[in-house]
Design a protein around this motif. Structure first.
Motif, PDB file in Angstrom:
ATOM      1  N   TYR A   1       0.409  -1.547   0.159  1.00  0.00           N
ATOM      2  CA  TYR A   1      -0.110   0.068  -0.032  1.00  0.00           C
ATOM      3  C   TYR A   1       1.249   1.368   0.043  1.00  0.00           C
ATOM      4  CZ  TYR A   1      -3.371   3.569   1.846  1.00  0.00           C
ATOM      5  OH  TYR A   1      -4.367   4.551   2.072  1.00  0.00           O
ATOM      6  N   LEU A   2       1.941   0.790   1.179  1.00  0.00           N
ATOM      7  CA  LEU A   2       2.671   2.662   1.090  1.00  0.00           C
ATOM      8  C   LEU A   2       3.347   2.675  -0.391  1.00  0.00           C
ATOM      9  CD1 LEU A   2       4.987   2.256   4.143  1.00  0.00           C
ATOM     10  CD2 LEU A   2       2.225   3.228   4.118  1.00  0.00           C
ATOM     11  N   LYS A   3       4.031   1.653  -0.975  1.00  0.00           N
ATOM     12  CA  LYS A   3       4.822   1.572  -2.240  1.00  0.00           C
ATOM     13  C   LYS A   3       3.417   2.412  -3.147  1.00  0.00           C
ATOM     14  CE  LYS A   3       9.014  -1.269  -1.417  1.00  0.00           C
ATOM     15  NZ  LYS A   3       8.884  -2.378  -1.283  1.00  0.00           N
ATOM     16  N   ASN A   4       2.196   2.082  -3.387  1.00  0.00           N
ATOM     17  CA  ASN A   4       1.863   2.142  -3.986  1.00  0.00           C
ATOM     18  C   ASN A   4       1.221   4.227  -3.986  1.00  0.00           C
ATOM     19  OD1 ASN A   4      -0.402   1.959  -6.495  1.00  0.00           O
ATOM     20  ND2 ASN A   4      -2.141   1.607  -4.725  1.00  0.00           N
ATOM     21  N   ILE A   5       0.837   3.964  -2.629  1.00  0.00           N
ATOM     22  CA  ILE A   5       0.897   5.834  -2.730  1.00  0.00           C
ATOM     23  C   ILE A   5       1.829   6.604  -2.544  1.00  0.00           C
ATOM     24  CG2 ILE A   5       1.181   7.563  -0.625  1.00  0.00           C
ATOM     25  CD1 ILE A   5      -0.930   5.656   0.638  1.00  0.00           C
ATOM     26  N   MET A   6       3.254   5.672  -3.097  1.00  0.00           N
ATOM     27  CA  MET A   6       4.661   6.647  -3.565  1.00  0.00           C
ATOM     28  C   MET A   6       4.433   6.658  -4.617  1.00  0.00           C
ATOM     29  SD  MET A   6       8.177   5.423  -1.486  1.00  0.00           S
ATOM     30  CE  MET A   6       8.137   3.818  -2.329  1.00  0.00           C
TER      31      MET A   6
END
Ligand code: AQP
Length: 332
Positions: free
Chosen positions: A300-305
């Protein structure tokens, strides 16, 4: 009406302090209501100090999770990692060529940092010009800053004026927003010095990940003064320790300094410290719960990034193209 643009950044240089929260993240959350906000995890800036690969990678994801836990919304705002948008470095080179050596030598933060840093690299010297590139790339209207960053905003404005004077209105001239109640949270044991996450003496800072026990110890040892009878009043010049503690409590409880002064009338410094300990522990425990919720989902974090970088690039490209076209670097 189009919302005004805010730009701000934070370096992934380790665990954040309550100073970073009060001076930056809590402000960011509030600014999202009124402005279109672009927030950057400034990994390129962090390279002015040697970074270990795995630690830097981890710190970037940690900071992103903390931002989300503090209420930064990737839907309302753009949040991205600086190195994922190469336009920052591209504009940086161009702005280097519009900045005088003399004005850079006057940057007080550089002068202070060279005393603490054995590795005095050119990146540290160049830091404010990269910051100017970050800001100008997004046609930023306003930049929330701590007191220590005011000079860098002035430099950014000077560079933008200089460029615009030659080439026309290419850059928006940014203005600073200074949070008067919390623009500089000071060290707990030396209230003349800013609280900094890279401070080698851990007793000077409240880390957002300090346990309740450690918070209690640190606040108990925080410097006050020897006024008798004790006087809990905001007066930074004569009572820097008490004033710093009042600012921390005011920001954590969202209670005004005036109201706190009334509440603590005729109370002693120990009463003030107990209240700070209780409120900080409750506040940080809640924040950490939210943090772990996000931190445990790397996908999820990488997707946001990556999504943030895509959106930032789109904006950044518009300005960079304008700059390239104007100075004669583009061919059709
Ligand atoms: N003590 C502070 N009080 C108020 N605001 C603060 N900020 C930092 N310390 C305080 C604000 O936090 C944001 C992010 O800062 P940064 O990580 O980009 O770099 P910094 O200002 O150099 O912060 P530190 O904690 O002092 O980091 P190190 O030790 O790595 O240099 C900025 O908006 C800053 O104003």
């Amino acid at each position: 009406m189009k919302k005004k643009i805010i730009f701000s950044g934070i370096q992934p240089t380790g665990s954040l302090t309550i100073g970073n929260y009060i001076g930056a993240l809590s402000q960011w959350r509030k600014l999202q209501k009124k402005y279109f906000c672009i927030f950057c995890i400034a990994d390129l800036h962090s390279l002015t100090i040697y970074q270990k690969k795995d630690v830097l990678n981890k710190n970037i994801l940690d900071i992103l999770a903390i931002c989300l836990a503090c209420g930064i919304s990737p839907e309302k705002s753009i949040i991205f990692v600086q190195s994922h948008v190469p336009q920052h470095s591209q504009l940086n080179w161009i702005l280097n060529c519009f900045t005088n050596f003399g004005e850079m030598k006057r940057m007080t933060q550089f002068k202070e940092k060279i005393y603490l840093n054995k590795n005095i690299n050119i990146g540290l010297f160049n830091y404010p010009i990269l910051m100017a590139s970050d800001i100008l790339l997004y046609q930023t209207n306003k930049v929330p800053v701590g007191k220590d960053q005011i000079q860098h905003i002035e430099l950014t404005r000077d560079i933008a004026y200089r460029f615009n004077n030659i080439y026309g209105n290419i850059f928006t001239i940014p203005e600073k927003i200074l949070n008067t109640n919390g623009s500089c949270i000071m060290s707990l044991t030396n209230p003349q010095k800013k609280m900094s996450k890279s401070d080698p003496d851990n007793n000077n800072i409240i880390d957002l990940f300090d346990s309740d026990f450690i918070i209690k110890q640190k606040i108990k040892n925080a410097i006050t003064d020897s006024n008798y009878p004790p006087n809990i009043k905001y007066d930074f010049k004569n009572k820097p320790g008490i004033s710093n503690l009042l600012i921390i409590l005011s920001n954590i409880t969202e209670c005004s300094i005036k109201k706190l002064e009334q509440n603590f009338k005729n109370k002693n410094y120990n009463n003030l410290k107990e209240s700070i300990i209780d409120n900080l522990c409750i506040f940080l425990n809640k924040l950490r719960k939210k943090y772990f919720f996000y931190r445990n989902d790397e996908k999820y974090l990488k997707n946001i990034m990556f999504n943030g970088a895509k959106r930032a690039k789109k904006q950044a490209n518009i300005t960079l193209k304008k700059v390239y076209d104007t100075i004669g670097l583009s061919f059709k």
